[in-house]
Design a protein around this motif. Structure first.
Motif, PDB file in Angstrom:
ATOM      1  N   ASP A  31      30.192  42.208  38.028  1.00  0.00           N
ATOM      2  CA  ASP A  31      30.975  42.520  36.829  1.00  0.00           C
ATOM      3  C   ASP A  31      30.312  41.975  35.577  1.00  0.00           C
ATOM      4  O   ASP A  31      30.255  42.645  34.536  1.00  0.00           O
ATOM      5  CB  ASP A  31      32.388  41.941  36.968  1.00  0.00           C
ATOM      6  CG  ASP A  31      33.206  42.680  38.007  1.00  0.00           C
ATOM      7  OD1 ASP A  31      34.203  42.109  38.481  1.00  0.00           O
ATOM      8  OD2 ASP A  31      32.855  43.811  38.346  1.00  0.00           O
ATOM      9  N   LEU A  32      29.818  40.736  35.650  1.00  0.00           N
ATOM     10  CA  LEU A  32      29.129  40.157  34.493  1.00  0.00           C
ATOM     11  C   LEU A  32      27.870  40.949  34.156  1.00  0.00           C
ATOM     12  O   LEU A  32      27.577  41.195  32.973  1.00  0.00           O
ATOM     13  CB  LEU A  32      28.774  38.698  34.780  1.00  0.00           C
ATOM     14  CG  LEU A  32      29.951  37.728  34.936  1.00  0.00           C
ATOM     15  CD1 LEU A  32      29.445  36.344  35.325  1.00  0.00           C
ATOM     16  CD2 LEU A  32      30.763  37.643  33.649  1.00  0.00           C
ATOM     17  N   THR A  75      30.932  40.165  43.644  1.00  0.00           N
ATOM     18  CA  THR A  75      31.625  41.104  42.774  1.00  0.00           C
ATOM     19  C   THR A  75      31.709  40.585  41.344  1.00  0.00           C
ATOM     20  O   THR A  75      31.513  41.331  40.381  1.00  0.00           O
ATOM     21  CB  THR A  75      33.034  41.377  43.322  1.00  0.00           C
ATOM     22  OG1 THR A  75      32.935  41.862  44.669  1.00  0.00           O
ATOM     23  CG2 THR A  75      33.750  42.417  42.481  1.00  0.00           C
ATOM     24  N   ILE A  76      31.980  39.295  41.199  1.00  0.00           N
ATOM     25  CA  ILE A  76      32.064  38.700  39.856  1.00  0.00           C
ATOM     26  C   ILE A  76      30.714  38.765  39.157  1.00  0.00           C
ATOM     27  O   ILE A  76      30.622  39.117  37.972  1.00  0.00           O
ATOM     28  CB  ILE A  76      32.571  37.252  39.956  1.00  0.00           C
ATOM     29  CG1 ILE A  76      34.019  37.225  40.470  1.00  0.00           C
ATOM     30  CG2 ILE A  76      32.477  36.551  38.607  1.00  0.00           C
ATOM     31  CD1 ILE A  76      34.553  35.840  40.740  1.00  0.00           C
ATOM     32  N   ARG A  91      33.362  37.910  47.039  1.00  0.00           N
ATOM     33  CA  ARG A  91      34.033  37.884  45.735  1.00  0.00           C
ATOM     34  C   ARG A  91      33.086  37.372  44.649  1.00  0.00           C
ATOM     35  O   ARG A  91      33.102  37.870  43.511  1.00  0.00           O
ATOM     36  CB  ARG A  91      35.276  37.011  45.809  1.00  0.00           C
ATOM     37  CG  ARG A  91      36.367  37.597  46.708  1.00  0.00           C
ATOM     38  CD  ARG A  91      37.646  36.773  46.629  1.00  0.00           C
ATOM     39  NE  ARG A  91      38.686  37.341  47.465  1.00  0.00           N
ATOM     40  CZ  ARG A  91      39.518  38.301  47.063  1.00  0.00           C
ATOM     41  NH1 ARG A  91      39.422  38.770  45.838  1.00  0.00           N
ATOM     42  NH2 ARG A  91      40.443  38.761  47.871  1.00  0.00           N
ATOM     43  N   MET A  92      32.276  36.382  44.993  1.00  0.00           N
ATOM     44  CA  MET A  92      31.297  35.892  44.020  1.00  0.00           C
ATOM     45  C   MET A  92      30.308  36.998  43.655  1.00  0.00           C
ATOM     46  O   MET A  92      29.930  37.146  42.488  1.00  0.00           O
ATOM     47  CB  MET A  92      30.559  34.683  44.591  1.00  0.00           C
ATOM     48  CG  MET A  92      31.419  33.448  44.786  1.00  0.00           C
ATOM     49  SD  MET A  92      30.515  32.093  45.550  1.00  0.00           S
ATOM     50  CE  MET A  92      29.201  31.868  44.369  1.00  0.00           C
ATOM     51  N   ASN A 114      32.029  46.184  49.591  1.00  0.00           N
ATOM     52  CA  ASN A 114      32.448  44.865  49.107  1.00  0.00           C
ATOM     53  C   ASN A 114      32.209  43.756  50.128  1.00  0.00           C
ATOM     54  O   ASN A 114      32.559  42.612  49.880  1.00  0.00           O
ATOM     55  CB  ASN A 114      33.941  44.902  48.742  1.00  0.00           C
ATOM     56  CG  ASN A 114      34.815  45.302  49.925  1.00  0.00           C
ATOM     57  OD1 ASN A 114      34.338  45.915  50.872  1.00  0.00           O
ATOM     58  ND2 ASN A 114      36.087  44.966  49.862  1.00  0.00           N
TER      59      ASN A 114
END
Length: 768
Positions: free
Chosen positions: A689-690, A685-686, A682-683, A555
């Motif tokens: 996810d998308l 990870t987002i 974090r971006m 991560n």
């Protein structure tokens, strides 16, 4: 940058497994049918008796150029070894085996007695036959005379790797390894300790005794478990009866060795603190909770050590702390990334779902391995494999000094969920010399393979050669290839299809969800705990191996992975672009026949709107059926193009391999750089996810999961029939009312379509 003209593709192989009777669509049920059969000559040395006056006896087994030696026992005339030696039959160039009993008391290891046997006369043993009974043999002197030399008990037979003594035997492949390091070459099975979430709900304290009565105390609670320390926020009640109502989460492993120590601390100012009391809670007495029902709260006396005028220490009970402590067994403890986890079961066995099948893995061999270290002026590699699925870890034996090692070992796991991933890693053993542990050397990684079970057809054997890829600061590097045989056997087809409708995680994850910070913190604790426990096994599974298998640090911000996830998202959304291009072609009449057909279909939709959804689902059926011939024929593998390794720049790799916190110069640069990386992580990870959700949509009709696509096509058939008979206006009214239903009629557990969608495969396991 990647190596030029290097093939990173997956290759289908045809190994000689199952006696040459196995093809890609056949299945076998006998043990060790997924590996090539290897023959070994086993010699089991049990004990000696009636030796002449001999100090420190030991036994030496010689076959040609190979020599195996037992331990020697000081001042023991009748020692018992019960040690097994395994010599690879393909490397035996002698016709006899010599077993010699020697004495360690002299410089040249005086010969006490010896035996000689013809290898051709040795019997063959095939499991599940019982072990061969050892026999007593009279030792001979150097001239061949018997009598007065004592007797040696041993057994000899021809066997395979299916023999039960194979894992613990001394192997001729590791003949150059001696002493205590021989244990590091053996194959072993490890079981992870059962991990629990410990929830400490701090409610309030009562009758605190501050150091000064002229000020209001400013207190918080500090909880310590082993080397992990957490603290609560400052109580808003600045008095002697403060309240918190705050949860602190720990990760603990069975057996519970460390107690939970709670302290109430008063902050005095000027960076000074004073403990107002502490209490100790032993975890063996803590209640275990399986359902989201609050456990009973208890009052705990706070101990405070005081010193009187005679310097005697006295323990006083002046205050109390109100706590609610429990072990949450309804959660699944995350130790791997959620995207390629090998297990989703709750901690408590009472909440485990039924098994749906068995996973069998045959680790055959590796080819083209690169030199990992230098020995005697030349490059060498001592490779071994580690595989993890669920709580079970397996480690193959180490093949010493070989760039094409042959393991041919087979392992089995029970499967509870098809949406799981098995991970296989290859490492170089750097602990084969005496004193190598003291130097703090680490086993370097050679490569890793992930296989998602839902992408496998049941009862089919997959034999492929997977590339071993490692990303280094100077670019991607192919370290070799590993050949695997995988089979997923389904024991209950009904349970297999039913698992697609169940929630992915246990109910506690949805009814009492953990925050993102708690999940990351607890996963870090889990990896540290597993690394510590598995490193205490014999032979140890070392920290660097465990962290690589659990993908620790995945991560952390990486510009390359961020761009790769964005490319995945854009590639999946390319369907909309293609649809727009097709519509543009229709509008421009580039194909008049297609344009007339579209006009006719559009007229039908307008005049008969009740046919829209049935025809849409019928189109899905036709498209899904047409994609059946194009369905993937092999499991996914590490994809260098998908991960954008081939286009990564040196500065991007330098940033990716930078430590966290950064090692760059300048304090301001460090703070800003780390803050940027944290936010960008974090971006990333987002975006991932998308991309995962979009890929799941695409996989419903791509036959990536050979069970999910038929289930969705069957639903399309039923939906097309249902929407044909149900009026559109009535359906729209029902959907609207259902979406706006009262909260009383809502449940927190995901619905059946959500459970099905979350189990659809994405391409996360192919990311590097």
């Amino acid at each position: 940058m990647p190596q030029a003209n290097v093939d990173f593709s997956l290759k289908e192989t045809a190994p000689n497994i199952g006696g040459g009777r196995v093809s890609g669509s056949e299945k076998l049920t006998s043990s060790f049918d997924l590996v090539e059969q290897m023959h070994f000559f086993y010699v089991r040395v049990v004990r000696v008796r009636d030796l002449p006056r001999t100090r420190n006896p030991f036994v030496e087994v010689n076959i040609g150029n190979y020599k195996g030696t037992t331990k020697y026992f000081k001042m023991d005339h009748d020692p018992e070894w019960n040690q097994v030696f395994a010599f690879a039959k393909e490397r035996i160039q002698a016709v006899t085996v010599e077993v010699t009993v020697r004495s360690k008391e002299t410089i040249n290891d005086e010969v006490v007695g010896k035996l000689a046997f013809d290898i051709a006369d040795v019997p063959t043993r095939v499991p599940p036959d019982s072990p061969l009974a050892p026999q007593w043999y009279s030792l001979e002197d150097e001239s061949g005379r018997k009598g007065g030399r004592g007797e040696l008990m041993l057994a000899m037979w021809m066997g395979t790797q299916a023999d039960e003594v194979f894992p613990d035997a001394w192997h001729s492949d590791a003949a150059t390894v001696s002493g205590e390091s021989i244990a590091n070459t053996r194959s072993k099975v490890y079981i992870s300790p059962r991990l629990w979430y410990l929830r400490v709900n701090i409610i309030q304290a009562q009758d605190l005794v501050p150091i000064s009565r002229n000020r209001n105390p400013q207190v918080y609670v500090q909880a310590m478990l082993g080397n992990m320390v957490l603290r609560s926020r400052f109580s808003p009640d600045k008095n002697i009866n403060p309240t918190w109502n705050e949860d602190l989460m720990f990760l603990v492993a069975e057996p519970f060795d460390d107690p939970l120590i709670l302290s109430v601390v008063d902050k005095l100012g000027n960076n000074k603190e004073h403990s107002l009391g502490m209490c100790t809670i032993h975890l063996s007495k803590v209640e275990k909770r399986l359902l989201p029902i609050p456990v009973c709260a208890n009052w705990y006396n706070l101990e405070k050590v005081a010193q009187d005028n005679q310097n005697n220490m006295e323990v006083k009970f002046a205050s109390r702390l109100h706590l609610r402590v429990c072990l949450d067994g309804g959660y699944h403890v995350l130790d791997e990334s959620i995207y390629y986890s090998s297990d989703f079961r709750a901690t408590s066995k009472l909440l485990w779902p039924p098994t749906i099948g068995v996973l069998e893995l045959g680790i055959l061999n590796a080819t083209g391995l690169l030199p990992m270290k230098s020995k005697d002026g030349r490059g060498t590699t001592d490779a071994y494999c580690v595989a993890k699925y669920g709580p079970k870890w397996v480690r193959t034996r180490t093949i010493v000094d070989s760039f094409a090692p042959k393991w041919n070992e087979q392992y089995t796991w029970e499967v509870y969920d098809p949406y799981t991933v098995i991970t296989i890693g290859v490492f170089d053993n750097c602990h084969l010399q005496e004193g190598s542990d003291a130097g703090g050397s680490k086993d370097p990684r050679i490569g890793k393979v992930r296989i998602r079970l839902s992408t496998l057809n049941a009862d089919r054997i997959y034999t492929h050669s997977y590339p071993l890829i490692v990303l280094q600061p100077n670019g991607v590097k192919k370290m070799g290839e590993i050949q695997l045989a995988v089979r997923f056997t389904c024991s209950s087809t009904w349970n297999l299809f039913q698992s697609y409708t169940h929630p992915l995680f246990p109910q506690m994850h949805y009814l009492l969800p953990l925050s993102v910070y708690q999940v990351e913190s607890l996963r870090h604790q889990a990896t540290q705990t597993l690394s510590l426990r598995l490193s205490r096994a014999e032979p140890p599974l070392r920290r660097e191996v465990v962290e690589y298998m659990l993908d620790v640090g995945s991560n952390i911000w990486s510009l390359r992975r961020g761009r790769a996830n964005l490319e995945r998202l854009l590639a999946t959304c390319n369907l909309l672009v293609e649809a727009w291009k097709w519509f543009d072609h229709i509008c421009k009449w580039k194909n008049p026949i297609s344009t007339m057909v579209v006009h006719f279909v559009y007229m039908i939709f307008v005049l008969f709107p009740n046919l829209i959804l049935p025809l849409v689902f019928l189109m899905c059926i036709v498209y899904g059926a047409s994609q059946y011939r194009k369905r993937p024929r092999h499991p996914a593998h590490m994809d260098t193009k998908l991960s954008l390794i081939d286009s990564a720049h040196s500065d991007e790799l330098d940033e990716e391999f930078d430590t966290f916190p950064t090692s760059k110069n300048g304090e301001v640069l460090k703070k800003r750089y780390d803050r940027l990386r944290s936010i960008a992580g974090r971006m990333m990870t987002i975006i991932g996810d998308l991309a995962t959700q979009a890929e799941r949509l695409n996989s419903m009709l791509s036959w990536r999961d050979p069970r999910a696509t038929p289930m969705f096509l069957a639903f399309c058939i039923l939906a097309s029939i249902g929407f044909y008979f149900i009026p559109w206006r009535l359906f729209a009214l029902g959907v609207g009312f259902f979406a706006m239903r009262h909260p009383k009629f809502r449940i927190s557990i995901p619905s059946l379509p959500q459970n099905f969608f979350r189990r659809l495969p994405a391409r996360t396991e192919s990311m590097i």
